[in-house]
Structures are given as structure tokens and as C-alpha cells.
Design an enzyme around this catalytic site. Structure first.
Site, PDB file in Angstrom:
ATOM      1  N   GLN A  17       0.914  -0.986  -0.070  1.00  0.00           N
ATOM      2  CA  GLN A  17       0.078   0.061   0.120  1.00  0.00           C
ATOM      3  C   GLN A  17       0.933   1.246   0.160  1.00  0.00           C
ATOM      4  O   GLN A  17       1.818   1.295   0.490  1.00  0.00           O
ATOM      5  CB  GLN A  17      -0.938  -0.064   1.366  1.00  0.00           C
ATOM      6  N   SER A  47       3.739  -6.689   2.673  1.00  0.00           N
ATOM      7  CA  SER A  47       2.380  -6.431   3.298  1.00  0.00           C
ATOM      8  C   SER A  47       1.232  -6.916   2.374  1.00  0.00           C
ATOM      9  O   SER A  47       1.110  -8.174   2.086  1.00  0.00           O
ATOM     10  CB  SER A  47       2.154  -5.215   3.657  1.00  0.00           C
ATOM     11  N   LEU A  48       0.446  -6.459   1.661  1.00  0.00           N
ATOM     12  CA  LEU A  48      -0.551  -6.960   0.723  1.00  0.00           C
ATOM     13  C   LEU A  48       0.084  -7.385  -0.564  1.00  0.00           C
ATOM     14  O   LEU A  48      -0.478  -8.357  -1.145  1.00  0.00           O
ATOM     15  CB  LEU A  48      -1.788  -6.018   0.332  1.00  0.00           C
ATOM     16  N   ARG A  82      -9.765  -7.848   3.626  1.00  0.00           N
ATOM     17  CA  ARG A  82      -8.464  -7.431   4.338  1.00  0.00           C
ATOM     18  C   ARG A  82      -8.749  -6.026   4.341  1.00  0.00           C
ATOM     19  O   ARG A  82      -8.603  -5.281   5.669  1.00  0.00           O
ATOM     20  CB  ARG A  82      -7.395  -8.006   3.584  1.00  0.00           C
ATOM     21  N   HIS A  84      -0.587  -3.400  11.037  1.00  0.00           N
ATOM     22  CA  HIS A  84       0.709  -4.129  11.448  1.00  0.00           C
ATOM     23  C   HIS A  84       0.949  -3.977  13.028  1.00  0.00           C
ATOM     24  O   HIS A  84       2.209  -3.669  13.349  1.00  0.00           O
ATOM     25  CB  HIS A  84       2.044  -4.177  10.560  1.00  0.00           C
ATOM     26  N   GLN A  89       0.353 -12.024   9.688  1.00  0.00           N
ATOM     27  CA  GLN A  89       0.868 -10.911   9.007  1.00  0.00           C
ATOM     28  C   GLN A  89      -0.026  -9.587   9.437  1.00  0.00           C
ATOM     29  O   GLN A  89       0.390  -8.413   9.415  1.00  0.00           O
ATOM     30  CB  GLN A  89       0.659 -11.201   7.400  1.00  0.00           C
TER      31      GLN A  89
END
Length: 312
Positions: free
Chosen positions: A9, A94-95, A119, A203, A252
């Protein structure tokens, strides 16, 4: 040895994917499949904006994935490239880990898009707007960042969210704790702290409600063994067993993105060439982490694809 990597992101922008779709029916097919899976005109939003809507977490996450996978699919089809023959590892920030899993055949495209939509919605809903925050620490290594986060917490949540490279760490938690951390940067030998324009504190433990929602969704999701090992964010190590992949995707959501360690571990495993599909954020981080012995290239356009095909 090569690793194919996928951005997270913050790499979204209005106009993303437009020129690629104009140049390639393969890219158009990817964007259409994602639109159909989500039941929305996501690609139109990617092309035309408005930027505020594209930046919404539930839109940004599938959009960044769609752009990355479209770029990869064009690369594969135009060049007759088989990922399993050219890439030794895949990884994503991440994503981007979902993009990596899709690239390596562990998740199909429609499922990946739906998971990322959920998500994004779950992460946004986990913490009321205004209660959480994130900040980038520039000129901070992981030890300094951890010490700062501990000092700023004062009973609230303040933890390292992203260990990006030796000069950039991101912290996440309660708004007050993040504001205190920014005020304390100089005392901890850190060059600068910058509040990030995010809608939730990603996170960190405050994301537990989102992790619970993803655990439910992933329990119902079919995951295949990937064609090549996937470096997982929270362990900075390759994984290939579906049950382990599922567990780590849940972890995660609240866990640290160990990107610096992942880049170093891939280098130490023999990777010399990193190729970032659909972004130009990870390549500089990889270079700062893994050093001059590796090359890191960004692949965004048809020109980039043609150039890398000549090399590969």
C-alpha cells in the site's frame, strides 16, 4: 538467481495500469477478472480516480495487486516466460504477499482480489478513525526504532510495523503514542519522524479484530502449494506449505513486515536479481538492504517489460 517481488500500500496512483491495458489484451483480461470478482468498476477507479476513493484501503489493496499481476501476466505472455523457470522466490510487501501468492499459483486471481477487498475492509473497521496512527522513522535502524517505540508507548500500543531497510522503519499504534514518538526522535538519534497519511494503524496488535476476520476467511479458502517458495513477511523466510501460508497470512495482519531481513535472506540464498512488478517502491529498499551485489529493477510499463525480456 532471481526473485519476483510485489509492492504494498502506498504505491497506488490514479492512472495506474491504464497504458498497459491500452497496449495489451492480457492486461485488460486481468483487470476485467478483478472487476467481475469484486462486482465493482475498480479498473475505472484506477484509471480515472478520484484519488480519495482509490486511496481507501479496501480499494487500494486489490488495485495494487491487480496492477502488479497484470504487469506480470503481460511479461509472461509477451516473453513466453514461465515464472517457475525464471524466479527462484517470490515475495511481497504486506498486501504484496497476496500478489506473490497469486503469481506463484497458490491463490487464483479472483480469490486474491476478494481476500484483499475483505482485508482492506477489516483493517479499516478494526480501529475507529482517529484512534490509531503510523509514522515513518527516517535515519532509523531497527534497534533505535524499537527503543523509541518502547519509550513512547506509556501504556498504549506503539510497535515497529515495517522494517523496510537500514534507514527506514515504520511504527504503528495509538495516535497519542505515535505523536509522542515523533516528538522523541532526536533523543533516540533518529533523523526524522513523519506522520503517515493512513486511515488505520496497520501491522500492530490493534489490528487483532481484522486478523480474526481474515482467519475466518482464509479457513474457507483453497490454497495450493506455490510453484516457487514465497518469502513470508512475518518470518522473513521461504514457505511453501498451504497450512503454513494460511497461518502466516493471519499473523501478518498484526505482525511486523520484515522486509529488510527478507531482502538480505534472499540475497544470502543466492538471489542476485530482484524484479519488482507494478511498482518502484521496493527496489530502492532492496538495494539499501542487500547492497551493491544485487540488482533491483522496477517493471511498470511495456518499455520496462521489453527491456527486462532482453535481459532475462
Amino acid at each position: 538467481m532471481r526473485a519476483f517481488v510485489f509492492p504494498g500500500q502506498g504505491s497506488q496512483s490514479v492512472g495506474m495500469g491504464k497504458s498497459l491495458a491500452e497496449a495489451s489484451p492480457v492486461a485488460r483480461e486481468v483487470f476485467q477478472e478483478v472487476d467481475d470478482a469484486l462486482g465493482q468498476h475498480l479498473f475505472r477507479l484506477m484509471c480515472e480516480g478520484p484519488e480519495g476513493d482509490l486511496t481507501l484501503t479496501e480499494n487500494a489493496q486489490p488495485a495494487i495487486m491487480a496492477n502488479a499481476i497484470a504487469t506480470l501476466r503481460v511479461f509472461e505472455k509477451e516473453g513466453g516466460v514461465v515464472l517457475a523457470e525464471k524466479a527462484h522466490f517470490v515475495a511481497g510487501h504486506s498486501l504484496g504477499e497476496y500478489s506473490a501468492l497469486c503469481a506463484a499459483g497458490a491463490l487464483d486471481l479472483s480469490t486474491t482480489a476478494k481476500l484483499l477487498k475483505l482485508r482492506g475492509q477489516a483493517m479499516q473497521a478494526a480501529v475507529p478513525v482517529g484512534e490509531g496512527a503510523m509514522a515513518a522513522l527516517l535515519g532509523a535502524d531497527i534497534e533505535k526504532a524499537e527503543a523509541l517505540a518502547a519509550a513512547a508507548a506509556q501504556g498504549e500500543t506503539c510497535t515497529v510495523a515495517n522494517d523496510n531497510d537500514p534507514t527506514q522503519v515504520v511504527i504503528s499504534g495509538h495516535k497519542g503514542a505515535i505523536e509522542r514518538a515523533i516528538e522523541l526522535v532526536k533523543e533516540h538519534g533518529i533523523k526524522r519522524g513523519i506522520s503517515l497519511p493512513v486511515s488505520a494503524p496497520f501491522h500492530c496488535p490493534l489490528m487483532q479484530p481484522a486478523a480474526d476476520r481474515m482467519a475466518e476467511a482464509l479457513a474457507q479458502t483453497s490454497i495450493s502449494a506455490p510453484f516457487v517458495p514465497v518469502f513470508a513477511n512475518v518470518v522473513a523466510a521461504p514457505v511453501s506449505q498451504p497450512d503454513e501460508i494460511r497461518r502466516l497470512l493471519v499473523e501478518q495482519v498484526t505482525g511486523r513486515v520484515r522486509w529488510r531481513e527478507s531482502a538480505i535472506a534472499m540475497r544470502d540464498a543466492g538471489v542476485t536479481h530482484f524484479h519488482e512488478f507494478g511498482g518502484k517502491v521496493l527496489s530502492p529498499m532492496i538495494k539499501r538492504s542487500a547492497g551493491d551485489e544485487v540488482t533491483a529493477t522496477s517493471i511498470l510499463s511495456m518499455d520496462d517489460i521489453e527491456a527486462i525480456l532482453k535481459e532475462i
